[in-house]
Design an enzyme around this catalytic site. Sequence first.
Site, PDB file in Angstrom:
ATOM      1  N   ASN A 268      60.242  19.917  44.787  1.00 23.93           N
ATOM      2  CA  ASN A 268      59.176  19.836  43.784  1.00 23.93           C
ATOM      3  C   ASN A 268      58.022  19.003  44.284  1.00 23.93           C
ATOM      4  O   ASN A 268      58.189  18.057  45.049  1.00 23.93           O
ATOM      5  CB  ASN A 268      59.729  19.277  42.462  1.00 23.93           C
ATOM      6  CG  ASN A 268      59.621  17.767  42.379  1.00 23.93           C
ATOM      7  OD1 ASN A 268      58.579  17.211  41.974  1.00 23.93           O
ATOM      8  ND2 ASN A 268      60.686  17.068  42.770  1.00 23.93           N
TER       9      ASN A 268
ATOM     10  N   PHE B  27      53.679  14.000  38.823  1.00 25.35           N
ATOM     11  CA  PHE B  27      53.629  13.188  37.591  1.00 25.35           C
ATOM     12  C   PHE B  27      52.801  13.840  36.478  1.00 25.35           C
ATOM     13  O   PHE B  27      51.953  13.200  35.846  1.00 25.35           O
ATOM     14  CB  PHE B  27      53.045  11.789  37.862  1.00 25.35           C
ATOM     15  CG  PHE B  27      53.909  10.866  38.662  1.00 25.35           C
ATOM     16  CD1 PHE B  27      55.239  11.142  38.896  1.00 25.35           C
ATOM     17  CD2 PHE B  27      53.376   9.679  39.171  1.00 25.35           C
ATOM     18  CE1 PHE B  27      56.034  10.263  39.637  1.00 25.35           C
ATOM     19  CE2 PHE B  27      54.156   8.802  39.907  1.00 25.35           C
ATOM     20  CZ  PHE B  27      55.482   9.096  40.146  1.00 25.35           C
TER      21      PHE B  27
ATOM     22  N   SER C 277      58.131   8.303  44.386  1.00 26.69           N
ATOM     23  CA  SER C 277      57.899   9.747  44.340  1.00 26.69           C
ATOM     24  C   SER C 277      56.966  10.136  45.479  1.00 26.69           C
ATOM     25  O   SER C 277      55.967   9.457  45.721  1.00 26.69           O
ATOM     26  CB  SER C 277      57.278  10.152  43.005  1.00 26.69           C
ATOM     27  OG  SER C 277      58.255  10.087  42.004  1.00 26.69           O
TER      28      SER C 277
ATOM     29  N   ASN D 288      54.972  12.643  45.630  1.00 25.35           N
ATOM     30  CA  ASN D 288      53.903  13.570  45.246  1.00 25.35           C
ATOM     31  C   ASN D 288      52.649  12.930  44.673  1.00 25.35           C
ATOM     32  O   ASN D 288      51.766  13.623  44.190  1.00 25.35           O
ATOM     33  CB  ASN D 288      54.468  14.605  44.271  1.00 25.35           C
ATOM     34  CG  ASN D 288      55.641  15.353  44.876  1.00 25.35           C
ATOM     35  OD1 ASN D 288      55.560  15.805  46.020  1.00 25.35           O
ATOM     36  ND2 ASN D 288      56.740  15.439  44.149  1.00 25.35           N
ATOM     37  N   THR D 289      52.574  11.600  44.703  1.00 27.97           N
ATOM     38  CA  THR D 289      51.328  10.912  44.361  1.00 27.97           C
ATOM     39  C   THR D 289      50.881  10.200  45.631  1.00 27.97           C
ATOM     40  O   THR D 289      51.613   9.345  46.139  1.00 27.97           O
ATOM     41  CB  THR D 289      51.554   9.900  43.218  1.00 27.97           C
ATOM     42  OG1 THR D 289      51.903  10.621  42.033  1.00 27.97           O
ATOM     43  CG2 THR D 289      50.300   9.072  42.938  1.00 27.97           C
TER      44      THR D 289
ATOM     45  N   LYS E 125      62.972   1.984  41.576  1.00 27.93           N
ATOM     46  CA  LYS E 125      63.555   3.218  42.141  1.00 27.93           C
ATOM     47  C   LYS E 125      63.024   3.433  43.556  1.00 27.93           C
ATOM     48  O   LYS E 125      61.812   3.425  43.783  1.00 27.93           O
ATOM     49  CB  LYS E 125      63.210   4.415  41.246  1.00 27.93           C
ATOM     50  CG  LYS E 125      63.873   5.712  41.710  1.00 27.93           C
ATOM     51  CD  LYS E 125      63.794   6.771  40.629  1.00 27.93           C
ATOM     52  CE  LYS E 125      64.403   8.084  41.064  1.00 27.93           C
ATOM     53  NZ  LYS E 125      64.366   9.097  40.002  1.00 27.93           N
TER      54      LYS E 125
ATOM     55  N   ASN F  78      65.304   8.490  44.966  1.00 31.96           N
ATOM     56  CA  ASN F  78      64.383   9.573  44.605  1.00 31.96           C
ATOM     57  C   ASN F  78      64.608  10.755  45.574  1.00 31.96           C
ATOM     58  O   ASN F  78      65.571  10.757  46.333  1.00 31.96           O
ATOM     59  CB  ASN F  78      62.946   9.040  44.680  1.00 31.96           C
ATOM     60  CG  ASN F  78      62.072   9.662  43.612  1.00 31.96           C
ATOM     61  OD1 ASN F  78      62.062  10.893  43.455  1.00 31.96           O
ATOM     62  ND2 ASN F  78      61.346   8.853  42.864  1.00 31.96           N
ATOM     63  N   THR F  79      63.722  11.720  45.550  1.00 35.87           N
ATOM     64  CA  THR F  79      63.832  12.893  46.431  1.00 35.87           C
ATOM     65  C   THR F  79      63.428  12.528  47.866  1.00 35.87           C
ATOM     66  O   THR F  79      62.782  11.510  48.095  1.00 35.87           O
ATOM     67  CB  THR F  79      62.920  14.020  45.925  1.00 35.87           C
ATOM     68  OG1 THR F  79      61.585  13.503  45.834  1.00 35.87           O
ATOM     69  CG2 THR F  79      63.348  14.510  44.552  1.00 35.87           C
TER      70      THR F  79
ATOM     71  N   TYR G 140      69.890  15.447  38.220  1.00 37.38           N
ATOM     72  CA  TYR G 140      68.777  16.332  37.893  1.00 37.38           C
ATOM     73  C   TYR G 140      69.123  17.733  38.396  1.00 37.38           C
ATOM     74  O   TYR G 140      69.455  18.633  37.617  1.00 37.38           O
ATOM     75  CB  TYR G 140      67.457  15.831  38.494  1.00 37.38           C
ATOM     76  CG  TYR G 140      66.244  16.601  37.995  1.00 37.38           C
ATOM     77  CD1 TYR G 140      66.207  17.993  38.052  1.00 37.38           C
ATOM     78  CD2 TYR G 140      65.154  15.954  37.443  1.00 37.38           C
ATOM     79  CE1 TYR G 140      65.119  18.713  37.576  1.00 37.38           C
ATOM     80  CE2 TYR G 140      64.061  16.667  36.965  1.00 37.38           C
ATOM     81  CZ  TYR G 140      64.048  18.040  37.043  1.00 37.38           C
ATOM     82  OH  TYR G 140      62.978  18.750  36.573  1.00 37.38           O
TER      83      TYR G 140
END
Length: 336
Positions: A107, A111, A171, A173-174, A205, A234-235, A304
């Site tokens: 993904n 956010f 994360s 993705n930011t 996290k 996290n991922t 998840y």
Amino acid sequence: MDLYRLARPLLFHLDPETAHNLAMKAIHHRLGANLPPVENAKVKLFGVEFQNRVGLAAGFDKNAENVDRWHEVGFGFVEIGTVTQHPQPGNGRPRLFRYPEQKALINRMGFNNDGAEVISRRLAASKPQIPVGINIGKSKVTPLEKAAEDYAFSFNLLKDHGDYFVVNVSSPNTPGLRDLQEAEHLRKILWHLREIDDKKPMFVKLAPDLSEKGLAEAVKVAVDFGLTGLVATNTTLSRKEMPRDPGQSGGLSGRPLKKRADAVLKFLRSQAPHDMVFIGAGGVTQANDAVVKRRTGADLVQLYTGFVYGGPELVQECARALAQTKPQTKGQTSGT
Ligand SMILES: Cc1cc2nc3c(=O)[nH]c(=O)nc-3n(C[C@H](O)[C@H](O)[C@H](O)COP(=O)(O)O)c2cc1C
């Protein structure tokens, strides 16, 4: 028969994000399972009573739309968010990809969420029957040097609505967010949050891609600020555990993440004081994976990707298995 099993082939025909939104609606309208609680699974940790040790990981109910429902699906707690100060749409679609053979997802949501104000109002009107964790992150428009203020804004609005808080600095993705895992940045954020409230149970996290040095530093910061614990992990950005690189940018989760997430958990546990609480996430796709997490040092376990593939049945299986599992790691919190 579990309704999810019937619905799954249909959901898996749809684009993953559309399927996600449909599943959220079904759960909201109680079209899913309404499971009785797993017996003898309750546990009290850091003053909070959990229905069982299995929680819904952050990112599934980003906007706290179903906090009153997750216990019906078998979860013992839920972590909502990531919530940011400003409402934001996230990255362009498609941004969620399924790899069923690997029980994996990639993904790059970025956010997408309604923002701290709307979500705090929604939480104020809800009546959850299980503990709610609130995961907070930085808005995309906020520059890195102003990150602490962004986290503090959300924490201020949300602090009375959560049983625990998670500072998400991991994360992928930011842009730049993961730099905030570095000790100096992390200290600044935590200093701001602790000034608002230094009693709230608080976690950080972490990403599975940190080096041992980075992980050890994060433990030290957590100890210095008297945090309750850490969420690992996290991922991952790594594609090493995929048979071939699917060529999508973003964070990989599910079975290919398990080995690394477990190794990170084990290392963190070895560095941390015995009373530090660990929430283990990453690659739990069968009940035994949850047991391994627990034996590796997790007090609580989150799902998840496993939930996407395994539905409520897997949640129950994990909760039952954990109710019968004793931790092997010395000094770990033992439960009720
Ligand atoms: C689609 C998707 C969105 C996610 N969004 C968030 C998020 O907003 N905040 C966060 O901390 N983690 C987020 N995660 C990471 C999960 O909470 C979890 O740490 C990770 O997926 C590993 O667990 P799993 O292998 O059980 O999926 C997201 C994961 C997925 C697959």
